[in-house]
Design an enzyme around this catalytic site. Structure first.
Site, PDB file in Angstrom:
ATOM      1  N   SER A   1       0.793  -1.222   0.000  1.00  9.14           N
ATOM      2  CA  SER A   1       0.000   0.000   0.000  1.00  9.14           C
ATOM      3  C   SER A   1       0.826   1.274   0.000  1.00  9.14           C
ATOM      4  O   SER A   1       0.328   2.328  -0.374  1.00  9.14           O
ATOM      5  CB  SER A   1      -0.947  -0.002   1.196  1.00  9.14           C
ATOM      6  OG  SER A   1      -0.214   0.006   2.386  1.00  9.14           O
TER       7      SER A   1
ATOM      8  N   HIS B   1      -5.910  -4.332  -0.446  1.00  9.64           N
ATOM      9  CA  HIS B   1      -5.887  -3.177  -1.354  1.00  9.64           C
ATOM     10  C   HIS B   1      -6.154  -3.573  -2.799  1.00  9.64           C
ATOM     11  O   HIS B   1      -5.862  -2.800  -3.718  1.00  9.64           O
ATOM     12  CB  HIS B   1      -4.547  -2.436  -1.258  1.00  9.64           C
ATOM     13  CG  HIS B   1      -4.453  -1.535  -0.066  1.00  9.64           C
ATOM     14  ND1 HIS B   1      -4.974  -0.250  -0.055  1.00  9.64           N
ATOM     15  CD2 HIS B   1      -3.939  -1.740   1.160  1.00  9.64           C
ATOM     16  CE1 HIS B   1      -4.746   0.299   1.126  1.00  9.64           C
ATOM     17  NE2 HIS B   1      -4.125  -0.584   1.887  1.00  9.64           N
TER      18      HIS B   1
ATOM     19  N   LYS C   1     -12.344  -1.564   3.099  1.00 10.14           N
ATOM     20  CA  LYS C   1     -11.735  -0.656   2.116  1.00 10.14           C
ATOM     21  C   LYS C   1     -12.713  -0.503   0.947  1.00 10.14           C
ATOM     22  O   LYS C   1     -13.724   0.165   1.086  1.00 10.14           O
ATOM     23  CB  LYS C   1     -10.342  -1.172   1.730  1.00 10.14           C
ATOM     24  CG  LYS C   1      -9.377  -1.021   2.911  1.00 10.14           C
ATOM     25  CD  LYS C   1      -7.944  -1.363   2.595  1.00 10.14           C
ATOM     26  CE  LYS C   1      -7.032  -0.935   3.737  1.00 10.14           C
ATOM     27  NZ  LYS C   1      -6.457  -2.054   4.503  1.00 10.14           N
TER      28      LYS C   1
HETATM   29  C1  LIG Z   1      -6.110  -2.458   5.840  1.00  8.78           C
HETATM   30  C2  LIG Z   1      -5.285  -3.698   5.842  1.00  8.78           C
HETATM   31  C3  LIG Z   1      -5.478  -4.700   6.799  1.00  8.78           C
HETATM   32  C4  LIG Z   1      -6.423  -4.520   7.946  1.00  8.78           C
HETATM   33  O1  LIG Z   1      -7.734  -4.638   7.521  1.00  8.78           O
HETATM   34  P1  LIG Z   1      -8.901  -4.296   8.580  1.00  8.78           P
HETATM   35  O2  LIG Z   1     -10.083  -5.011   8.048  1.00  8.78           O
HETATM   36  O3  LIG Z   1      -9.030  -2.821   8.596  1.00  8.78           O
HETATM   37  O4  LIG Z   1      -8.449  -4.845   9.890  1.00  8.78           O
HETATM   38  C5  LIG Z   1      -4.753  -5.862   6.685  1.00  8.78           C
HETATM   39  N1  LIG Z   1      -3.862  -6.037   5.680  1.00  8.78           N
HETATM   40  C6  LIG Z   1      -3.631  -5.088   4.753  1.00  8.78           C
HETATM   41  C7  LIG Z   1      -2.636  -5.322   3.667  1.00  8.78           C
HETATM   42  C8  LIG Z   1      -4.334  -3.884   4.814  1.00  8.78           C
HETATM   43  O5  LIG Z   1      -4.093  -2.936   3.908  1.00  8.78           O
END
Ligand SMILES: *Cc1c(COP(=O)(O)O)cnc(C)c1O
Length: 396
Positions: A183, A211, A242
């Site tokens: 990310s 992502h 997301k």
């Molecule tokens: C955002 C993210 C997470 C965490 O996800 P949540 O559902 O907000 O706990 C885990 N791994 C990656 C690569 C992320 O970008």
């Protein structure tokens, strides 16, 4: 009193963070999450949400959540296996599994929990985990909880992964785990090469697609679809927080046996509450929209290309990559920070990242483009970048 000395200690640590410019301040948003938001009473365009398809406040998703509140209630006051499983949870898990073409899936409160509860139940001291050095914190924590041997390979370095696979040859099971999208840089894992190595060394391939899910790939199946290897991935963890509505909820999709074992042994699943039905219903609607939203993905691609080309034409350096994450490189942390402040003054909300979040000397402003950004909003951002860049002498 011990408590008092802890507080004193922390006050010193906090002061130290502040003096180094590393203290995290939360900016307050005065509206729901949208491409246009209000900050300090002012309208600004948001370029730092993971709202890639613009579904975070999609009316159909809000309605699905509201309907589910009426039909299934607010809270379950239970973990799944006691009295916290409703029909809607089972339907959602089926839908997620089918979406990825895997046998089954299991819901968690977050992907942080999905990753935290993945490794320890599946792998033991006779096994090996091969993990990209830039993997997300939740993967690092999940791996720490597990007794398997750990091999950290250099970021997307296939020669190093091969070396580590040779070292791990005597292990019972080998699992290669990688973020599918990184990310901070917006680059994809080399999934095709990883799958080839997995075939050669008889390893399991598992990815975190947070992502990528919903917006990457021709039908939104994520980074693995984008790279043409969806049918070669054994385990996918991802989030509803997301692209898929942006609230919360996570999941692991895998074989029937893996998912069944996780239901029996995964601690964040066994010892934490059920995902509330309103979030489950919203996630299902988001998945349905992602499944059918060819136009949104097309718009996201067009917006991303417009932004990238505009920035490059203005003289900025944007890290290459196929995702809507656009890292605009500044190098110097204080320049990146001041640039972001100046952008905000012009109504463009984007965040600067510097060490230790990214390597020393690679400070950047990370833009996240959304399908919901209008042409005018993209133009406004490009104008602001040009003006601030010229005023600060960053570009000509
Ligand atoms: C955002 C993210 C997470 C965490 O996800 P949540 O559902 O907000 O706990 C885990 N791994 C990656 C690569 C992320 O970008």
């Amino acid at each position: 009193m011990p408590d008092h000395s802890l507080n004193t200690h922390l006050a010193e640590q906090l002061a130290d963070l502040k003096s180094k410019g590393l203290y995290k301040r939360e900016r307050r948003i005065e509206t729901p999450q949208n491409p246009g938001i209000a900050v300090n009473g002012r309208e600004v365009v948001n370029f730092c949400a993971n709202n890639y398809l613009g579904l975070s406040n999609h009316p159909a998703i809000v309605r699905a959540a509201r309907d589910a509140l009426d039909q299934w209630g607010f809270g379950l006051s239970s973990v799944r296996f006691i009295c916290g499983t409703q029909e809607i949870h089972k339907r959602a898990e089926r839908q997620i599994a089918e979406f990825f073409g895997l046998a089954d899936s299991i819901l968690y409160i977050s992907c942080f929990d999905a990753n935290g509860g993945l490794f320890e139940p599946l792998l033991g001291e006779h096994d090996a985990i091969l993990s990209d050095e830039l993997n997300h914190a939740s993967i690092i924590d999940g791996v720490r909880l597990c007794k398997a041997q750990r091999f950290r390979y250099k970021h997307s370095n296939m020669a190093d992964l091969r070396t580590k696979l040779i070292e791990a040859k005597s292990a019972r099971f080998r699992m290669i785990f990688t973020d599918s999208v990184f990310s901070m840089d917006g680059d994809l894992a080399k999934l095709s090469e990883i799958c080839d190595l997995a075939d050669e060394f008889d390893a399991i391939v598992a990815i975190d697609d947070c992502h990528g899910t919903g917006h990457l790939g021709a039908t939104g199946r994520g980074a693995a679809e984008e790279l043409g290897v969806l049918d070669r991935i054994d385990i996918i963890t991802s989030t509803l927080g997301k692209t898929l509505g942006g609230a919360s909820g996570g999941f692991t999709a895998a074989s029937a046996e893996v998912v069944d074992w996780l239901r029996n042994r995964s601690r964040p699943y066994l010892f934490s509450n059920s995902v509330p039905p309103s979030l489950v219903a919203a996630g299902m609607k988001a998945l349905e929209l992602a499944d059918t939203s060819v136009e949104l993905r097309t718009k996201l691609k067009a917006n991303t290309a417009k932004m990238r080309h505009g920035l490059e034409a203005a003289g900025f350096t944007v890290k290459p990559g196929p995702t809507p994450i656009l890292p605009v490189m500044f190098g110097d942390a204080s320049i990146a920070g001041k640039f972001a402040e100046a952008l905000l003054a012009k109504g463009i909300y984007a965040v600067a990242f510097s060490f230790p979040v990214v390597p020393q000397g690679q400070a950047r402003i990370r833009l996240q483009v959304s399908a919901a950004h209008t042409d005018e909003q993209i133009e406004a951002a490009l104008t602001a970048f040009r003006e601030v860049g010229q005023a600060m002498g960053v570009v000509n």
